[in-house]
Motif scaffolding. Sequence first.
Motif, PDB file in Angstrom:
ATOM      1  N   SER A 192       0.807  -1.225   0.000  1.00  0.00           N
ATOM      2  CA  SER A 192       0.000   0.000   0.000  1.00  0.00           C
ATOM      3  C   SER A 192       0.834   1.266   0.000  1.00  0.00           C
ATOM      4  O   SER A 192       0.349   2.335  -0.380  1.00  0.00           O
ATOM      5  CB  SER A 192      -0.936   0.003   1.210  1.00  0.00           C
ATOM      6  OG  SER A 192      -0.193   0.075   2.416  1.00  0.00           O
ATOM      7  N   MET A 193       2.099   1.176   0.393  1.00  0.00           N
ATOM      8  CA  MET A 193       2.935   2.367   0.462  1.00  0.00           C
ATOM      9  C   MET A 193       3.689   2.638  -0.832  1.00  0.00           C
ATOM     10  O   MET A 193       4.424   3.624  -0.935  1.00  0.00           O
ATOM     11  CB  MET A 193       3.909   2.254   1.631  1.00  0.00           C
ATOM     12  CG  MET A 193       3.202   2.150   2.970  1.00  0.00           C
ATOM     13  SD  MET A 193       4.306   2.136   4.393  1.00  0.00           S
ATOM     14  CE  MET A 193       4.658   3.884   4.561  1.00  0.00           C
ATOM     15  N   LEU A 194       3.481   1.758  -1.829  1.00  0.00           N
ATOM     16  CA  LEU A 194       4.187   1.911  -3.097  1.00  0.00           C
ATOM     17  C   LEU A 194       3.205   1.958  -4.263  1.00  0.00           C
ATOM     18  O   LEU A 194       2.083   1.462  -4.172  1.00  0.00           O
ATOM     19  CB  LEU A 194       5.160   0.745  -3.315  1.00  0.00           C
ATOM     20  CG  LEU A 194       6.242   0.543  -2.258  1.00  0.00           C
ATOM     21  CD1 LEU A 194       7.049  -0.707  -2.574  1.00  0.00           C
ATOM     22  CD2 LEU A 194       7.152   1.764  -2.161  1.00  0.00           C
ATOM     23  N   THR A 195       3.659   2.533  -5.358  1.00  0.00           N
ATOM     24  CA  THR A 195       2.916   2.534  -6.611  1.00  0.00           C
ATOM     25  C   THR A 195       3.731   1.781  -7.652  1.00  0.00           C
ATOM     26  O   THR A 195       4.925   2.060  -7.829  1.00  0.00           O
ATOM     27  CB  THR A 195       2.654   3.968  -7.105  1.00  0.00           C
ATOM     28  OG1 THR A 195       1.841   4.645  -6.154  1.00  0.00           O
ATOM     29  CG2 THR A 195       1.947   3.954  -8.457  1.00  0.00           C
ATOM     30  N   PHE A 196       3.107   0.838  -8.333  1.00  0.00           N
ATOM     31  CA  PHE A 196       3.759   0.078  -9.407  1.00  0.00           C
ATOM     32  C   PHE A 196       3.050   0.387 -10.716  1.00  0.00           C
ATOM     33  O   PHE A 196       1.834   0.185 -10.832  1.00  0.00           O
ATOM     34  CB  PHE A 196       3.699  -1.427  -9.116  1.00  0.00           C
ATOM     35  CG  PHE A 196       4.305  -2.285 -10.197  1.00  0.00           C
ATOM     36  CD1 PHE A 196       5.676  -2.501 -10.253  1.00  0.00           C
ATOM     37  CD2 PHE A 196       3.504  -2.877 -11.158  1.00  0.00           C
ATOM     38  CE1 PHE A 196       6.234  -3.290 -11.246  1.00  0.00           C
ATOM     39  CE2 PHE A 196       4.050  -3.672 -12.166  1.00  0.00           C
ATOM     40  CZ  PHE A 196       5.422  -3.876 -12.206  1.00  0.00           C
ATOM     41  N   ILE A 197       3.795   0.901 -11.687  1.00  0.00           N
ATOM     42  CA  ILE A 197       3.241   1.212 -13.004  1.00  0.00           C
ATOM     43  C   ILE A 197       4.144   0.575 -14.052  1.00  0.00           C
ATOM     44  O   ILE A 197       5.334   0.893 -14.135  1.00  0.00           O
ATOM     45  CB  ILE A 197       3.152   2.735 -13.241  1.00  0.00           C
ATOM     46  CG1 ILE A 197       2.262   3.388 -12.181  1.00  0.00           C
ATOM     47  CG2 ILE A 197       2.607   3.023 -14.637  1.00  0.00           C
ATOM     48  CD1 ILE A 197       2.216   4.901 -12.276  1.00  0.00           C
ATOM     49  N   ASP A 198       3.585  -0.311 -14.853  1.00  0.00           N
ATOM     50  CA  ASP A 198       4.367  -1.038 -15.851  1.00  0.00           C
ATOM     51  C   ASP A 198       4.153  -0.441 -17.235  1.00  0.00           C
ATOM     52  O   ASP A 198       3.104   0.143 -17.533  1.00  0.00           O
ATOM     53  CB  ASP A 198       3.958  -2.519 -15.850  1.00  0.00           C
ATOM     54  CG  ASP A 198       4.970  -3.398 -16.560  1.00  0.00           C
ATOM     55  OD1 ASP A 198       6.104  -2.939 -16.801  1.00  0.00           O
ATOM     56  OD2 ASP A 198       4.620  -4.546 -16.874  1.00  0.00           O
TER      57      ASP A 198
END
Length: 249
Positions: A118-124
């Motif tokens: 929840s503390m990170l954002t992952f965008i591929d």
Amino acid sequence: MTAPLFEVARAAADGARVSVMLPPEAGPLRWYGATKFSGPNYLRSFHLAEAGQHEVVPSNILPGASKRVYRRNGFDIVVYEAVDHSNGCLVFAGPYNEATTWFGGPPPRAAVLNRIVSMLTFIDSPTGARVTARPATNIQQHGTMLVGSDARMTVIARDARSARDDLPVWRGQQHGDAEVWRTRQNLREEQAAKLAGTPFEWSYMFANSTAVFDVSFRPEPPPGLTPKSIVDKNHVNTVLSGLKVIWAA
């Protein structure tokens, strides 16, 4: 006539745009990366690779490991745990790239896993994956690097602003808009003797106004690859003369 350079544009894990200029002789590279996060009660390192790499975990790294998959919008979260509970990892698995963090023990309970995610954002994307801290989390991102590699060479690039302290204190040789230094590779005694006086006994560090990048070459192909993959001195000189990296934060 010298063949024109070609540009490979990649996204680093922290969102930086990295342009790598290469001569055609370099050929296509596979892309990897790494980044770290630290903050109050939070310390995580992530390794990035092309999609599908995590599938070797239950077959080669943690034989027979259990697997849990949680669907997210645009990617999956995959959690592996060793049969004997001695290790485990969490993977942000996108359609193009993935990011893996290891626990050095069994995966933590669900609440801790949720906090990590929840503390990170992952965008591929096809040019690379971004793993960044969400706003207001008070987490710092650092140690980000982009790695391009094949059977013959490896290039490791970093943001010049964060890598300046790693440069030698003496001035390097001028190379266009960059400086370059040579450092002997950590080779076995017999291999060092064999490669003495050749470009292969060295690794090469370049620094320009935006990027610091290290380059090393393998004089012999890894097991299973054909001898035509062997690198010669002309190849090294050609690649080094044309290689350039621009790191745009």
